[in-house]
Design a protein around this motif. Structure first.
Motif, PDB file in Angstrom:
ATOM      1  N   GLU A  79     -20.283  -3.447  -7.068  1.00 54.79           N
ATOM      2  CA  GLU A  79     -19.943  -3.546  -5.656  1.00 54.79           C
ATOM      3  C   GLU A  79     -20.891  -2.698  -4.823  1.00 54.79           C
ATOM      4  O   GLU A  79     -20.636  -2.434  -3.647  1.00 54.79           O
ATOM      5  N   LYS A 108     -19.161 -10.109  -7.984  1.00 46.62           N
ATOM      6  CA  LYS A 108     -18.590  -9.127  -7.062  1.00 46.62           C
ATOM      7  C   LYS A 108     -17.124  -9.407  -6.803  1.00 46.62           C
ATOM      8  O   LYS A 108     -16.750 -10.497  -6.349  1.00 46.62           O
ATOM      9  N   GLN A 109     -16.278  -8.469  -7.112  1.00 50.01           N
ATOM     10  CA  GLN A 109     -14.897  -8.399  -6.644  1.00 50.01           C
ATOM     11  C   GLN A 109     -14.443  -6.965  -6.842  1.00 50.01           C
ATOM     12  O   GLN A 109     -13.715  -6.631  -7.765  1.00 50.01           O
ATOM     13  N   TYR A 112     -13.368  -5.029 -10.145  1.00 44.92           N
ATOM     14  CA  TYR A 112     -12.995  -6.023 -11.151  1.00 44.92           C
ATOM     15  C   TYR A 112     -14.206  -6.776 -11.727  1.00 44.92           C
ATOM     16  O   TYR A 112     -14.085  -7.500 -12.693  1.00 44.92           O
ATOM     17  N   SER A 179      -3.940 -12.188  -8.066  1.00 47.27           N
ATOM     18  CA  SER A 179      -4.802 -11.996  -6.898  1.00 47.27           C
ATOM     19  C   SER A 179      -3.962 -12.022  -5.632  1.00 47.27           C
ATOM     20  O   SER A 179      -2.978 -12.766  -5.535  1.00 47.27           O
ATOM     21  N   ASP A 181      -4.713 -11.316  -1.171  1.00 41.79           N
ATOM     22  CA  ASP A 181      -5.636 -10.938  -0.105  1.00 41.79           C
ATOM     23  C   ASP A 181      -5.048  -9.757   0.667  1.00 41.79           C
ATOM     24  O   ASP A 181      -4.178  -9.929   1.528  1.00 41.79           O
ATOM     25  N   TRP A 186     -12.532  -1.804   1.381  1.00 42.90           N
ATOM     26  CA  TRP A 186     -13.521  -2.835   1.657  1.00 42.90           C
ATOM     27  C   TRP A 186     -14.765  -2.192   2.256  1.00 42.90           C
ATOM     28  O   TRP A 186     -14.721  -1.070   2.745  1.00 42.90           O
TER      29      TRP A 186
END
Length: 395
Positions: A79, A108-109, A112, A179, A181, A186
Motif C-alpha cells: 500500500e 492493493k487492498q 490485505y 468485505s 466499505d 485510507w
C-alpha cells in the motif's frame, strides 16, 4: 494436491529507533509505547530503501536457481507503491533475474494485499503444479514526525514462495472472508500520509476477526482447541491481542494458556520492526516458526489477515515435516544484531530525506547502505535501482 508456503524470508533496514527514547523525546510515558501498543523498536528506512528494494532484498535471501527457473508469477502486495501505473513486481522481477516468461502484478487492498497474493497463487499452482509463485508483502509505514501515528511506523518486507508439495506450511481450503466499505484508514493519491480513525479502526479489526472466526467455525466445526497458535496482522503487537482475547473465554484453560503464550512468541519480530502493513501477518508467522523451539510438524496454525477499508480473512495451514530446515533463523538473528540504533535526532533527519517530487536528477550514497539492492538515485523521472551483487559478478 497440497499447496502452500515452501519458503519464507524477510528483510528490514539496517537502522532503528528505540521506542523508549522516542517516547521521552515526545513527552510521552514510555510505557504507552512499550506496553500500551507493545512496541520496543521501530525500523527506519534510509532514502536508499523503498518497498521495491526491501522486497528484492528479502527475496535474495531465499531464492535459488531452481526457484528462478520455476517462478512464473510475481505478486506484490503493497500500500506504499512507487508508481500509479507500473507495478513494483516488475522491478523486483528484473532485480532478481527471474525468467521473462512470467506474470508480474502489484496488488492493493491496504494490509490485505499479500494475503490476496497467496490466494491467487494457490489457484495458479492448482492449474500448473510445476510452477512456483513469488508473493511479496513490502511497505514503509509513514505517518509523519510528532503525529499520533508516529509510534506505529516501520519498514520491512516478507516474501514467500508458494508451490505444490510445500515444505513449510500446507494451506487448507476452508477460508472465511469478509468485505465491507468503511473508512477506518485510507490514503488519497494526493496525500503523502494516511488518514485514520484510530478508535473505529481498532473496533473494525476486532469485529472482522469475530465475524470471520464465526464463519470459519460454522464451515468447519473446528474450534480454538484445534490450533497450536493463531497469528495476526499486527500494525502494533497489542492489536492482535485485542481480537484474540474476545474469543479466549470460549476455550478451556489449557487452550487459553497455549494460545496466549504462542501469541506472545509470534509478536517478537514485529515488536522490534514495527508496522510493515502487508507483510505484518507473515512477519508474525515467521516469528512463531523461528522463535518457538518446540513447534512440531502437524501443528495447525490459524492466520487472520485484515486490510482497512476493509477486507478480512481467516485461513489455516498445517506445518510440514522438517519445516525448520527451510527457515533462515541465523540470518534473521544476524539482521537484528547488526542493526544500528539511531538517536531521535538522527531518525528525524533521515525521515525528512525524500526523493525529489519534480523528477529532477539525484545520485544517492549507496555505500552507506549495507543492503545488496538499493535505490541509487533518480533521473528523467525514473528511480534507479542497483543490485550490488550483480555488479560484483560482472567485474
Amino acid at each position: 494436491m497440497e499447496i502452500g508456503i515452501d519458503k519464507i524470508g524477510f528483510f528490514a533496514p539496517h537502522m532503528y529507533v528505540d521506542m523508549t527514547n522516542l517516547a521521552v523525546a515526545r513527552g510521552v510515558e514510555p510505557e504507552k509505547f512499550t506496553i500500551g501498543i507493545g512496541q520496543s523498536q521501530m525500523a527506519v528506512a534510509p532514502i536508499t530503501q523503498d518497498p521495491v528494494t526491501l522486497a528484492a532484498n528479502a527475496a535474495l535471501e531465499i531464492l535459488d536457481e531452481e526457484d528462478r527457473a520455476q517462478i512464473d508469477m510475481v505478486l506484490f502486495g503493497t500500500e506504499s507503491g512507487i508508481d500509479n501505473s507500473k507495478s513494483a513486481a516488475v522491478y523486483v522481477h528484473h532485480l532478481l533475474g527471474l525468467k521473462a516468461e512470467a506474470r508480474a502484478v502489484e496488488l492493493k487492498q491496504a494490509c490485505y494485499g499479500a494475503t490476496a497474493g497467496i490466494q491467487l497463487a494457490k489457484g495458479h499452482i492448482a492449474l500448473h503444479p510445476e510452477s512456483k509463485v513469488l508473493v511479496l508483502g513490502s511497505d514503509i509505514a509513514r505517518y509523519g514526525l510528532k503525529t499520533s501515528g508516529e509510534s506505529t511506523q516501520g519498514a520491512g518486507a516478507v516474501v514467500m514462495v508458494i508451490s505444490a508439495a510445500p515444505r513449510i506450511l500446507a494451506l487448507d481450503n476452508d477460508n472465511a472472508f469478509l468485505s465491507n466499505d468503511i473508512m477506518d484508514f485510507w490514503r488519497p493519491i494526493y496525500s503523502e500520509q494516511a488518514f485514520v480513525d484510530g478508535k473505529f479502526s481498532n473496533e473494525q479489526y476486532v469485529h472482522f476477526f469475530n465475524e470471520v472466526w464465526k464463519q470459519y467455525k460454522e464451515k468447519t466445526g473446528n474450534d480454538l482447541a484445534d490450533f497450536e497458535a493463531i497469528c495476526f496482522h499486527l500494525p502494533y503487537t497489542k492489536m492482535g491481542w485485542k481480537a484474540l482475547r474476545t474469543e479466549l473465554p470460549n476455550a478451556d484453560e489449557s487452550t487459553q494458556e497455549r494460545l496466549k503464550a504462542n501469541y506472545q512468541i509470534s509478536t517478537a519480530y514485529n515488536r522490534n520492526i514495527g508496522n510493515i502493513y502487508t507483510g505484518s501477518l507473515y512477519l508474525s508467522l515467521l516469528s512463531l516458526l523461528e522463535q518457538k523451539e518446540d513447534l512440531q510438524a502437524g501443528a495447525k496454525i490459524g492466520l487472520f489477515s485484515y486490510g482497512s477499508g476493509a477486507v478480512g480473512e481467516f485461513f489455516t495451514g498445517t506445518l510440514q515435516p522438517g519445516f525448520q530446515r527451510m527457515l533462515k533463523k541465523t540470518d534473521h538473528e544476524n539482521l537484528f544484531a547488526t542493526r544500528r540504533e539511531l538517536t531521535v535526532a538522527e531518525y528525524e533527519k533521515i525521515f525528512e530525506e525524500t526523493l525529489p517530487k519534480d523528477g529532477s536528477t539525484i545520485e544517492l550514497d549507496i555505500e552507506s547502505d549495507p543492503a545488496a539492492i538499493c535505490v541509487a538515485g533518480m533521473q528523467d523521472n525514473k528511480r534507479l535501482y542497483i543490485n550490488k551483487e550483480h555488479l560484483i559478478e560482472q567485474k
